[in-house]
Scaffold this motif. Structure first.
Motif, PDB file in Angstrom:
ATOM      1  N   ILE A 154       0.851  -1.197   0.000  1.00 35.42           N
ATOM      2  CA  ILE A 154       0.000   0.000   0.000  1.00 35.42           C
ATOM      3  C   ILE A 154       0.885   1.246   0.000  1.00 35.42           C
ATOM      4  CG2 ILE A 154      -0.254   0.242   2.531  1.00 35.42           C
ATOM      5  CD1 ILE A 154      -3.333   0.714   1.945  1.00 35.42           C
ATOM      6  N   SER A 157       4.385   1.370  -1.636  1.00 33.93           N
ATOM      7  CA  SER A 157       4.647  -0.030  -1.994  1.00 33.93           C
ATOM      8  C   SER A 157       3.590  -0.561  -2.949  1.00 33.93           C
ATOM      9  CB  SER A 157       4.706  -0.883  -0.718  1.00 33.93           C
ATOM     10  OG  SER A 157       5.720  -0.397   0.130  1.00 33.93           O
ATOM     11  N   LYS A 208       7.970  -1.746   3.093  1.00 34.31           N
ATOM     12  CA  LYS A 208       9.274  -1.320   3.610  1.00 34.31           C
ATOM     13  C   LYS A 208       9.433  -1.758   5.068  1.00 34.31           C
ATOM     14  CE  LYS A 208      12.048   2.741   4.551  1.00 34.31           C
ATOM     15  NZ  LYS A 208      12.171   4.195   4.502  1.00 34.31           N
ATOM     16  N   THR A 212       2.909  -2.750   8.100  1.00 35.88           N
ATOM     17  CA  THR A 212       1.729  -1.954   7.776  1.00 35.88           C
ATOM     18  C   THR A 212       0.468  -2.821   7.858  1.00 35.88           C
ATOM     19  OG1 THR A 212       3.090  -0.569   6.385  1.00 35.88           O
ATOM     20  CG2 THR A 212       0.727  -0.440   5.995  1.00 35.88           C
ATOM     21  N   GLN A 484       6.564  11.427   7.364  1.00 39.18           N
ATOM     22  CA  GLN A 484       5.105  11.398   7.173  1.00 39.18           C
ATOM     23  C   GLN A 484       4.412  11.111   8.496  1.00 39.18           C
ATOM     24  OE1 GLN A 484       7.097   9.287   4.961  1.00 39.18           O
ATOM     25  NE2 GLN A 484       7.287   7.918   6.730  1.00 39.18           N
ATOM     26  N   VAL A 487       0.430  10.459   9.197  1.00 39.82           N
ATOM     27  CA  VAL A 487      -0.392   9.259   8.999  1.00 39.82           C
ATOM     28  C   VAL A 487      -0.472   8.418  10.277  1.00 39.82           C
ATOM     29  CG1 VAL A 487       0.121   9.176   6.532  1.00 39.82           C
ATOM     30  CG2 VAL A 487       1.533   7.875   8.117  1.00 39.82           C
TER      31      VAL A 487
HETATM   32  O1  F6P Z   1       1.038   5.829   4.789  1.00 42.74           O
HETATM   33  C1  F6P Z   1       2.269   5.886   5.374  1.00 42.74           C
HETATM   34  C2  F6P Z   1       3.277   4.994   4.716  1.00 42.74           C
HETATM   35  O2  F6P Z   1       4.343   4.852   5.579  1.00 42.74           O
HETATM   36  C3  F6P Z   1       3.757   5.493   3.354  1.00 42.74           C
HETATM   37  O3  F6P Z   1       4.722   6.480   3.449  1.00 42.74           O
HETATM   38  C4  F6P Z   1       4.259   4.229   2.765  1.00 42.74           C
HETATM   39  O4  F6P Z   1       4.468   4.350   1.398  1.00 42.74           O
HETATM   40  C5  F6P Z   1       3.136   3.288   3.138  1.00 42.74           C
HETATM   41  O5  F6P Z   1       2.750   3.708   4.444  1.00 42.74           O
HETATM   42  C6  F6P Z   1       3.476   1.831   3.134  1.00 42.74           C
HETATM   43  O6  F6P Z   1       4.484   1.529   4.039  1.00 42.74           O
HETATM   44  P1  F6P Z   1       5.217   0.151   4.008  1.00 42.74           P
HETATM   45  O7  F6P Z   1       5.921   0.010   2.700  1.00 42.74           O
HETATM   46  O8  F6P Z   1       6.159   0.168   5.162  1.00 42.74           O
HETATM   47  O9  F6P Z   1       4.178  -0.943   4.159  1.00 42.74           O
END
Ligand code: F6P
Length: 524
Positions: A154, A157, A208, A212, A484, A487
């Protein structure tokens, strides 16, 4: 060195005066009449992108003052700090080095990068990671048993890879389908799962942080579905793209592709997060994407401000936001393949620069990021262009057009280009009509970006151009474009709310949230 805040510079004061005396009554048609060379003065070539800026509400004197503003705010030094690996993401104490992912591919190192500690080691690590990732991409491309690639991720990503795979569909391998699952709404994953078979599917868990909520929920459900449907060999059917390889291993994924904390999520399509792109267009295509971006990096790093396209675009953004008071920018890609570009740019600009404090946490007394929005042309013309032409708000439009079509259907492309040109023309020239309803005020600004063809190389250059223009306005505003924090609050509250949805406990909640919770829990 501490640079003054932009609104405390001499250039800012002069720009304020220029806006009051001539800027707010600036007339584009008059400007063209007064200066036959206006197109030449306000258009330029940058690597793989030609830009016409001449339909913007700016004259040479204002542009000169904007360059002065950039110099007085230390833009060049801030740019050099990024390219030298300084910890410019100050709230997270990180370097910002996505440019390194596309550097040195032809074996050369850029001298300015030598300031980065152990640059050669780091660059070698980047190239080894790229080689490994592209070898894997080729292996999957050659594997006829894998027909479906499902990217679960998301934000950065998802948006970058999804946008690029669509944009480059003409270059994509035949016989493989690419799916993108991002939303925690199970509708999205279940509709993909209904189309695929475990033995023919590769799941890419792209995160990353590997933490998430949406991605982890979808990843668990995908693995559950895989196992429940006799899926064998997780190592073959699941891969993780992450900078948290340990968490991916703990999840049970052994095929992993890592990257570094100095690659921000919205700047990560050039890293292992770009694996779906590499699987679609192949290693050579992915390298071409990187090469296009690298050419734009070099342009941004070395061209004087006056001929530096990301700088000119970023400064126009400041002019519109802080002096004209314009609140949004509309993105109009006249290319169906670029239909996800507006969504991708929304994250790039609004997550980077949608901030009300500077990098030291001081509240800013001026506006920052505009709202970005848009749809591909010509579709937008039949939806919201009415407002762009005759509405009460002025919205600068950014057209992106492609000279050469990727298809051979006769007639279509000239119509597409004709419409792009005509819309930009209509916005500017307007039409006088005493009837009111048929009157077009005109003088509505636009920028026109033109690519010769939509290829991996030109796409890479276009995206790096956008990254750097966001860097420029962020640097002028003095904000940290690379964190960021905004969020986080919603994420924390959602965790708490999930418990309340089970218990129905509304204690301590505001009246509206408690009322909604009550309505949801009542019938469950
Ligand atoms: O919405 C915040 C955020 O950290 C974005 O900056 C990032 O692209 C997204 O969530 C996904 O994060 P991750 O790749 O760690 O799952």
């Amino acid at each position: 060195m501490m640079w003054p805040r932009c609104d405390q510079t001499a250039a800012w004061a002069l720009l304020r005066t220029a806006f009051e005396t001539s800027g707010k009554s600036f007339d584009l048609c008059d400007a063209f009449a007064a200066d036959p060379q206006r197109f030449a003065h306000f258009s330029q070539s940058a690597p793989h992108v030609f830009a016409d800026l001449s339909k913007n509400l700016v004259d040479t004197a204002v542009e000169q003052q904007l360059f002065a503003l950039a110099r007085q705010c230390g833009l060049e030094q801030h740019r050099d700090a990024m390219f030298s690996g300084a910890l410019i993401n100050s709230t997270e104490q990180r370097s910002v080095m996505h440019f390194l992912l596309r550097n040195g591919l032809a074996g050369q190192f850029i001298p300015a990068h030598a300031a980065i500690d152990k640059i050669a080691d780091l660059q070698a690590e980047v190239h080894a990671g790229l080689d490994r990732m592209l070898a894997y991409a080729e292996q999957v491309r050659a594997d006829d048993a894998i027909t479906d690639i499902v990217n679960i991720g998301i934000g950065g990503s998802d948006l970058g890879p999804q946008m690029a795979v669509l944009a480059l569909s003409e270059f994509a391998i035949k016989g493989k389908r690419f799916h993108f699952v991002s939303n925690v709404d199970g509708q999205e994953l279940s509709s993909v799962l209904a189309q695929v078979k475990p033995q023919n599917t590769l799941f890419l868990i792209a995160s990353k942080t590997f933490a998430t909520l949406e991605t982890m929920t979808n990843a668990h459900s995908a693995r559950g579905w895989f196992e429940a449907n006799d899926g064998q060999d997780i190592a073959r059917h699941f891969a993780a793209l992450t900078s948290n390889v340990a968490a991916a291993n703990a999840f049970g994924i052994t095929t992993t592709f890592g990257f570094w904390d100095w690659v921000g999520g919205r700047y990560s399509l050039w890293s292992a997060i770009g694996l779906p792109i590499a699987m679609a267009v192949g290693g050579q295509g992915f390298r071409a994407l990187l090469a296009g971006a690298h050419a734009m990096d070099e342009h941004f790093r070395s061209a004087v401000l006056e001929h530096n396209l990301p700088v000119r675009l970023g400064l126009l953004d400041v002019w519109y936001r802080n002096f004209h008071g314009l609140t949004s920018r509309s993105i109009a890609p006249y290319s169906s393949a670029l239909r996800r570009l507006p969504a991708y740019l929304q994250q790039l600009e609004m997550e980077s620069n949608g901030k009300r404090v500077d990098s030291r946490g001081q509240t800013l007394p001026f506006e920052t990021a505009p709202v970005l929005w848009g749809e591909p042309g010509t579709n937008g013309q039949h939806a919201y262009f009415q407002m762009l032409h005759q509405g009460t708000s002025v919205v600068p439009v950014e057209f992106v057009a492609i000279k050469k079509a990727s298809h051979s259907l006769p007639g279509h492309h000239s119509q597409l280009l004709a419409n792009a040109l005509a819309q930009a023309q209509a916005l500017m020239v307007g039409k006088t009509d005493s009837g009111g309803h048929k009157h077009f005020p005109g003088n509505r600004p636009s920028t026109f970006l033109l690519l010769d063809a939509l290829t991996p190389t030109s796409l890479g250059a276009l995206l790096a151009l956008q990254e750097h223009r966001v860097f420029v306005s962020g640097a002028i505003w003095g904000i940290n474009s690379f964190d960021q924090w905004g969020v986080e609050l919603g994420k924390v509250l959602a965790k708490n709310m999930q418990v309340r949805l089970v218990t129905g406990d509304a204690q301590g909640l505001d009246g509206s949230t408690a009322g909604l919770l009550g309505h949801i829990c009542r019938d469950q």
